[in-house]
Design an enzyme around this catalytic site. Structure first.
Site, PDB file in Angstrom:
ATOM      1  CB  THR A  27     -22.910   2.882  -4.516  1.00 34.56           C
ATOM      2  OG1 THR A  27     -22.516   2.255  -5.742  1.00 34.56           O
ATOM      3  CG2 THR A  27     -23.602   4.204  -4.794  1.00 34.56           C
ATOM      4  NE  ARG A  79      -6.339  -3.775  -1.264  1.00 38.73           N
ATOM      5  CZ  ARG A  79      -6.056  -5.054  -1.511  1.00 38.73           C
ATOM      6  NH1 ARG A  79      -5.303  -5.383  -2.553  1.00 38.73           N
ATOM      7  NH2 ARG A  79      -6.527  -6.003  -0.735  1.00 38.73           N
ATOM      8  N   GLY A  84      -0.335   9.322  -8.471  1.00 40.56           N
ATOM      9  CA  GLY A  84      -1.025  10.462  -7.859  1.00 40.56           C
ATOM     10  C   GLY A  84      -1.122  11.695  -8.724  1.00 40.56           C
ATOM     11  CB  SER A  85      -1.129  12.398 -12.352  1.00 43.79           C
ATOM     12  OG  SER A  85      -2.186  11.643 -12.890  1.00 43.79           O
ATOM     13  CG  ASN A  86      -6.705  12.040 -11.493  1.00 44.87           C
ATOM     14  OD1 ASN A  86      -7.313  12.908 -12.111  1.00 44.87           O
ATOM     15  ND2 ASN A  86      -6.445  10.852 -12.009  1.00 44.87           N
ATOM     16  NE  ARG A 128     -12.601  -6.927   0.260  1.00 42.78           N
ATOM     17  CZ  ARG A 128     -11.759  -6.690  -0.745  1.00 42.78           C
ATOM     18  NH1 ARG A 128     -11.232  -5.502  -0.896  1.00 42.78           N
ATOM     19  NH2 ARG A 128     -11.431  -7.642  -1.586  1.00 42.78           N
ATOM     20  CG  HIS A 132     -13.911   4.098 -13.691  1.00 44.77           C
ATOM     21  ND1 HIS A 132     -13.133   3.088 -13.149  1.00 44.77           N
ATOM     22  CD2 HIS A 132     -14.381   3.623 -14.869  1.00 44.77           C
ATOM     23  CE1 HIS A 132     -13.135   2.051 -13.964  1.00 44.77           C
ATOM     24  NE2 HIS A 132     -13.882   2.352 -15.011  1.00 44.77           N
ATOM     25  CG  LEU A 158     -15.374  -2.153  -9.019  1.00 45.91           C
ATOM     26  CD1 LEU A 158     -14.419  -1.565  -7.997  1.00 45.91           C
ATOM     27  CD2 LEU A 158     -14.765  -3.378  -9.688  1.00 45.91           C
TER      28      LEU A 158
HETATM   29  C1  GRF Z   1      -6.500   7.349 -13.208  1.00 46.59           C
HETATM   30  O1  GRF Z   1      -6.680   7.051 -14.559  1.00 46.59           O
HETATM   31  C2  GRF Z   1      -7.782   7.155 -12.443  1.00 46.59           C
HETATM   32  O2  GRF Z   1      -8.919   7.488 -13.176  1.00 46.59           O
HETATM   33  C3  GRF Z   1      -7.766   5.680 -12.162  1.00 46.59           C
HETATM   34  O3  GRF Z   1      -6.423   5.382 -11.895  1.00 46.59           O
HETATM   35  C4  GRF Z   1      -5.584   6.334 -12.528  1.00 46.59           C
HETATM   36  C5  GRF Z   1      -4.766   6.932 -11.453  1.00 46.59           C
HETATM   37  O4  GRF Z   1      -3.809   7.844 -11.947  1.00 46.59           O
HETATM   38  N1  GRF Z   1      -8.678   5.343 -11.105  1.00 46.59           N
HETATM   39  P1  GRF Z   1      -3.074   8.813 -10.961  1.00 46.59           P
HETATM   40  O5  GRF Z   1      -2.505   7.984  -9.814  1.00 46.59           O
HETATM   41  O6  GRF Z   1      -4.068   9.826 -10.463  1.00 46.59           O
HETATM   42  O7  GRF Z   1      -1.988   9.426 -11.785  1.00 46.59           O
END
Ligand code: GRF
Length: 217
Positions: free
Chosen positions: A141, A91, A12-14, A65, A109, A144
């Site tokens: 969308t 997922r 969860g760093s983002n 799913r 991404h 993927l």
């Molecule tokens: C990031 O590189 C994001 O782009 C990708 O998965 C990674 C998740 O990193 N979809 P974090 O959990 O946000 O640290």
């Protein structure tokens, strides 16, 4: 204030970069909740420490799913968010789920899409010998890692890079890029036009981003 729900699967760093920007007042949104599909997602603790409500919808508890998607949608909708942010959510979400959140579901991404959709993007970039790599924020969308691109950031691939060094260089850009994209959304400046994203009033921003097609409106 715009309300946001963030979906995670791991560290969860983002998510943390979004929470930090909201806390600092540079991102005018309220993070209403953080949802994970795994109870061991490290980001859940980070969110809770920031006082953000968390929920786990464990995909292993569902036979199909579609059942998982429905439970996730119920958990999301309980927060009535304006925007759903996928931040390392691992997922695949079904077409019906994606259509339900059309125009208010975004993803980050770790590649310059449409290059390298899917997993192991940094290793694949190194294997291909590309000289420029990066990350992309896009509307989701049903396909993927595909959808109208909101913003991208590029980094050089350096001689001697490993998967780890390249990933770290891209991740530092991700932490800048996602708060920016969410801020644009919160300011109502993102328009979908013929399948592409148009950013209104680009003069409000400066910097060397690879920004979308722009409009002076
Ligand atoms: C990031 O590189 C994001 O782009 C990708 O998965 C990674 C998740 O990193 N979809 P974090 O959990 O946000 O640290």
């Amino acid at each position: 204030m715009l309300s946001v729900v963030i979906l995670i699967s791991g560290r969860g760093s983002n998510m943390a970069s979004l929470l930090a920007a909201a806390d600092a007042g540079t991102l005018p949104v309220r993070v209403a909740g953080v949802l994970a599909n795994r109870s061991d997602a490290g980001g859940l603790e980070t969110a809770a420490a920031c006082g953000v409500p968390t929920r786990v919808v464990d995909h292993r508890q569902f036979a199909t799913r579609e059942d998982f998607d429905a439970a996730m949608a119920t958990a999301i909708d309980a927060f009535s968010p304006d925007l759903v942010v996928l931040a390392g959510f691992m997922r695949i979400l079904g077409a019906a789920f994606v259509r339900n959140y059309h125009g208010r579901l975004i993803n980050i991404h770790p590649s310059l899409l449409p290059s390298f959709p899917g997993l192991h993007t940094h290793a694949r970039a190194l294997a291909e010998g590309v000289r420029i790599h990066g990350c992309t924020v896009h509307f989701v969308t049903p396909d993927l890692d595909h959808g109208p691109i909101i913003v991208q950031a590029a980094v050089p691939v350096l001689d001697g890079d490993s998967e780890e060094t390249l990933a770290a260089r891209v991740l530092a850009q991700e932490h800048q890029l996602y708060p920016l994209a969410v801020r644009w959304f919160s300011e109502g400046r993102l328009r979908l036009c013929a399948g592409r994203v148009v950013l209104d009033s680009p003069q409000l921003d400066s910097g060397a981003l690879i920004a979308p097609q722009t409009s002076a409106r």
